[in-house]
Scaffold this motif. Sequence first.
Motif, mmCIF file in Angstrom:
data_model
loop_
_atom_site.group_PDB
_atom_site.id
_atom_site.type_symbol
_atom_site.label_atom_id
_atom_site.label_comp_id
_atom_site.label_asym_id
_atom_site.label_seq_id
_atom_site.Cartn_x
_atom_site.Cartn_y
_atom_site.Cartn_z
ATOM 1 N N ARG A 106 0.840 -1.212 0.000
ATOM 2 C CA ARG A 106 0.000 0.000 0.000
ATOM 3 C C ARG A 106 0.875 1.261 0.000
ATOM 4 O O ARG A 106 0.554 2.242 -0.661
ATOM 5 C CB ARG A 106 -0.924 0.004 1.206
ATOM 6 N N ALA A 107 1.989 1.187 0.739
ATOM 7 C CA ALA A 107 2.901 2.342 0.779
ATOM 8 C C ALA A 107 3.471 2.617 -0.613
ATOM 9 O O ALA A 107 3.797 3.760 -0.945
ATOM 10 C CB ALA A 107 4.020 2.086 1.780
ATOM 11 N N GLU A 108 3.559 1.562 -1.439
ATOM 12 C CA GLU A 108 4.043 1.742 -2.820
ATOM 13 C C GLU A 108 2.918 2.166 -3.751
ATOM 14 O O GLU A 108 3.089 2.234 -4.969
ATOM 15 C CB GLU A 108 4.621 0.416 -3.346
ATOM 16 N N GLY A 109 1.732 2.377 -3.196
ATOM 17 C CA GLY A 109 0.609 2.851 -4.004
ATOM 18 C C GLY A 109 -0.238 1.751 -4.613
ATOM 19 O O GLY A 109 -1.091 2.010 -5.463
ATOM 20 N N LYS A 110 -0.016 0.497 -4.214
ATOM 21 C CA LYS A 110 -0.797 -0.607 -4.775
ATOM 22 C C LYS A 110 -2.115 -0.766 -4.010
ATOM 23 O O LYS A 110 -2.142 -0.636 -2.784
ATOM 24 C CB LYS A 110 0.004 -1.904 -4.729
ATOM 25 N N ALA A 111 -3.176 -1.052 -4.733
ATOM 26 C CA ALA A 111 -4.505 -1.160 -4.108
ATOM 27 C C ALA A 111 -4.750 -2.605 -3.679
ATOM 28 O O ALA A 111 -5.353 -3.390 -4.400
ATOM 29 C CB ALA A 111 -5.576 -0.707 -5.088
ATOM 30 N N VAL A 112 -4.260 -2.958 -2.515
ATOM 31 C CA VAL A 112 -4.394 -4.335 -2.044
ATOM 32 C C VAL A 112 -5.632 -4.468 -1.162
ATOM 33 O O VAL A 112 -5.890 -3.615 -0.308
ATOM 34 C CB VAL A 112 -3.156 -4.756 -1.214
ATOM 35 N N LEU A 113 -6.393 -5.541 -1.374
ATOM 36 C CA LEU A 113 -7.527 -5.834 -0.497
ATOM 37 C C LEU A 113 -7.052 -6.894 0.496
ATOM 38 O O LEU A 113 -6.509 -7.925 0.110
ATOM 39 C CB LEU A 113 -8.711 -6.352 -1.325
ATOM 40 N N ASP A 114 -7.271 -6.620 1.758
ATOM 41 C CA ASP A 114 -6.663 -7.450 2.799
ATOM 42 C C ASP A 114 -7.658 -8.440 3.407
ATOM 43 O O ASP A 114 -8.515 -8.052 4.190
ATOM 44 C CB ASP A 114 -6.095 -6.516 3.884
ATOM 45 N N LEU A 115 -7.524 -9.707 3.030
ATOM 46 C CA LEU A 115 -8.289 -10.768 3.696
ATOM 47 C C LEU A 115 -7.316 -11.618 4.510
ATOM 48 O O LEU A 115 -7.486 -12.814 4.690
ATOM 49 C CB LEU A 115 -9.044 -11.636 2.684
ATOM 50 N N GLY A 116 -6.238 -10.983 4.958
ATOM 51 C CA GLY A 116 -5.184 -11.680 5.692
ATOM 52 C C GLY A 116 -5.515 -11.834 7.171
ATOM 53 O O GLY A 116 -6.033 -12.856 7.613
ATOM 54 N N GLY A 158 -0.897 -24.477 -8.094
ATOM 55 C CA GLY A 158 0.252 -24.854 -7.276
ATOM 56 C C GLY A 158 -0.087 -25.019 -5.801
ATOM 57 O O GLY A 158 -1.246 -25.230 -5.430
ATOM 58 N N SER A 159 0.941 -24.892 -4.984
ATOM 59 C CA SER A 159 0.783 -25.067 -3.527
ATOM 60 C C SER A 159 -0.010 -23.893 -2.946
ATOM 61 O O SER A 159 -0.263 -22.903 -3.633
ATOM 62 C CB SER A 159 2.163 -25.112 -2.877
ATOM 63 N N ASP A 160 -0.352 -24.000 -1.668
ATOM 64 C CA ASP A 160 -1.105 -22.897 -1.049
ATOM 65 C C ASP A 160 -0.295 -21.601 -1.018
ATOM 66 O O ASP A 160 -0.828 -20.510 -1.199
ATOM 67 C CB ASP A 160 -1.578 -23.286 0.364
ATOM 68 N N THR A 161 1.022 -21.726 -0.834
ATOM 69 C CA THR A 161 1.875 -20.533 -0.833
ATOM 70 C C THR A 161 1.909 -19.906 -2.224
ATOM 71 O O THR A 161 1.784 -18.684 -2.366
ATOM 72 C CB THR A 161 3.315 -20.902 -0.396
ATOM 73 N N GLU A 162 2.040 -20.781 -3.236
ATOM 74 C CA GLU A 162 2.047 -20.267 -4.615
ATOM 75 C C GLU A 162 0.695 -19.638 -4.962
ATOM 76 O O GLU A 162 0.631 -18.589 -5.602
ATOM 77 C CB GLU A 162 2.365 -21.410 -5.599
ATOM 78 N N PHE A 163 -0.367 -20.279 -4.511
ATOM 79 C CA PHE A 163 -1.713 -19.753 -4.764
ATOM 80 C C PHE A 163 -1.862 -18.362 -4.138
ATOM 81 O O PHE A 163 -2.345 -17.424 -4.772
ATOM 82 C CB PHE A 163 -2.759 -20.712 -4.182
ATOM 83 N N ALA A 164 -1.423 -18.228 -2.886
ATOM 84 C CA ALA A 164 -1.548 -16.936 -2.181
ATOM 85 C C ALA A 164 -0.725 -15.858 -2.883
ATOM 86 O O ALA A 164 -1.176 -14.716 -3.026
ATOM 87 C CB ALA A 164 -1.118 -17.088 -0.723
ATOM 88 N N GLU A 165 0.459 -16.236 -3.348
ATOM 89 C CA GLU A 165 1.303 -15.267 -4.070
ATOM 90 C C GLU A 165 0.655 -14.853 -5.384
ATOM 91 O O GLU A 165 0.632 -13.678 -5.752
ATOM 92 C CB GLU A 165 2.684 -15.877 -4.347
ATOM 93 N N TRP A 166 0.114 -15.852 -6.066
ATOM 94 C CA TRP A 166 -0.560 -15.598 -7.345
ATOM 95 C C TRP A 166 -1.749 -14.653 -7.138
ATOM 96 O O TRP A 166 -1.942 -13.695 -7.895
ATOM 97 C CB TRP A 166 -1.017 -16.949 -7.940
ATOM 98 N N LEU A 167 -2.517 -14.906 -6.090
ATOM 99 C CA LEU A 167 -3.688 -14.069 -5.804
ATOM 100 C C LEU A 167 -3.272 -12.629 -5.501
ATOM 101 O O LEU A 167 -3.916 -11.677 -5.941
ATOM 102 C CB LEU A 167 -4.430 -14.652 -4.596
ATOM 103 N N LEU A 168 -2.182 -12.495 -4.781
ATOM 104 C CA LEU A 168 -1.724 -11.158 -4.407
ATOM 105 C C LEU A 168 -1.227 -10.401 -5.642
ATOM 106 O O LEU A 168 -1.577 -9.239 -5.851
ATOM 107 C CB LEU A 168 -0.609 -11.264 -3.362
ATOM 108 N N THR A 169 -0.454 -11.067 -6.481
ATOM 109 C CA THR A 169 0.112 -10.358 -7.635
ATOM 110 C C THR A 169 -0.918 -10.183 -8.760
ATOM 111 O O THR A 169 -0.944 -9.154 -9.408
ATOM 112 C CB THR A 169 1.357 -11.089 -8.191
ATOM 113 N N THR A 170 -1.799 -11.181 -8.943
ATOM 114 C CA THR A 170 -2.751 -11.099 -10.061
ATOM 115 C C THR A 170 -4.000 -10.306 -9.693
ATOM 116 O O THR A 170 -4.510 -9.544 -10.497
ATOM 117 C CB THR A 170 -3.195 -12.527 -10.489
ATOM 118 N N ALA A 171 -4.495 -10.541 -8.472
ATOM 119 C CA ALA A 171 -5.777 -9.931 -8.104
ATOM 120 C C ALA A 171 -5.617 -8.825 -7.055
ATOM 121 O O ALA A 171 -6.573 -8.096 -6.775
ATOM 122 C CB ALA A 171 -6.720 -11.008 -7.568
#
Length: 392
Positions: free
Chosen positions: A31-41, A338-351
């Motif tokens: 977010r500090a870099e200006g990215k619009a992240v939605l947080d379901l963490g 992929g794995s759950d970690t790969e899935f989470a990374e993919w979701l963060l970068t793609t969505a």
Amino acid sequence: MRASRIRTSQRLAGIGGSATYAVHDLVQSMRAEGKAVLDLGGGDPDFPTAEHIAAAAADSVHAGFTHYTPSRGLPELRTAISEKLLDDNRISTDPGTDVIVTPSAKYALFLALTTILDPGDDILIPTPSWVSYASMAHLVGARPVSVPLRADGGFRLTRKLLDAAVGPRTRAILINTPNNPTGHVLDEQEATDLAAFAIEHDLAIVADEIYEKIIYRGRHISMAAVPGCAERTLTVNGFSKAYAMTGWRLGYIAGPTDVITEVLKAAQHTVGCAGSFVQQGGIAALTGPQGDLLRMVDEYAARRTMIVEGLAALPGVTCTPPDGAFYAFADISGAGRGSDTEFAEWLLTTAGVAVTPGSAFGEGGEGHVRLSFSGPQDVIKEALERIADAFR
Ligand code: PMP
Ligand code: GLU
């Protein structure tokens, strides 16, 4: 800074940082870099703390209530906790000797493990479980032993699984109901089996009941109220979830007098007491109107429906609706990402949607991700739309 001359402990070398905080920090930096992240963490309710609670604390600060309190906590707060434990949980305690107020439930758990475990002892932890239990066990030199629960068994605890995990060094079992991350609420059969097992093996039970008020199906069972368990159970709870007070850092531990006497020593030498005015807020929370709590649970229920329906529409994703807490624990192993970690990374970068990888919650968490619905419906709605788009 460059490398230091300080040698750090083996205990810490053996553990990683908290995965929930890792997601939190990552979201903040994106977010500090200006990215619009939605947080379901993370599991941090978006509701403000109720006005009457905030006012009680603020008024006490202005009135100069800014000094140490008794190490056990303010007597009035302990009385309120003791009454709550009796009314809500059928747990009988003497507020003078059986309850200690702590800065957070997290710290209460740490005190519990410090008090009952020695280096070389084992503690059973049914998994998937909250990320900090195993690391806390390591921090006190004990060994966390997983009781791996099965997704296709509804993440239920069974006597067979318990028997397979217990060993000669097992001293305790940590039970979290409603469960973070699975949302499972311990049922009568599980509680009866767990009690018989703990009695047979003479184990201590640490019961983390922080989500007790957030239940959609079933009813909360406190292990300390199950026959034969009061004398072997330490109950941990706090204000973070029920009263939307995560930033206040207020919790408590209750149990048999002789154990609480030992807990007190650890508390006195490591923290002294919980914040004085924070405890005034705690008194207001327990003794004041409870309407906000009911409204919050209604709202979580609506968010739960939204997230469960949204997940059901995704190909290769399954999610049992959680019975309690505010997390959806979705099986994404069939999603082809992929794995759950790969899935989470993919979701963060793609969505641009942050979730917590299931493997962070220990054995049985692999192939899952945890989506928190502690945040508002518009965020959940948009996150689900973005996830659906990413799947397309
Ligand atoms: N137990 C569980 C299962 C949790 O999810 C959390 C996270 N907040 C805690 C304990 C600790 O709560 P707190 O330290 O905010 O009181
Ligand atoms: N308990 C919450 C979670 O699981 C907050 C973060 C933490 O303390 O781990 O996300």
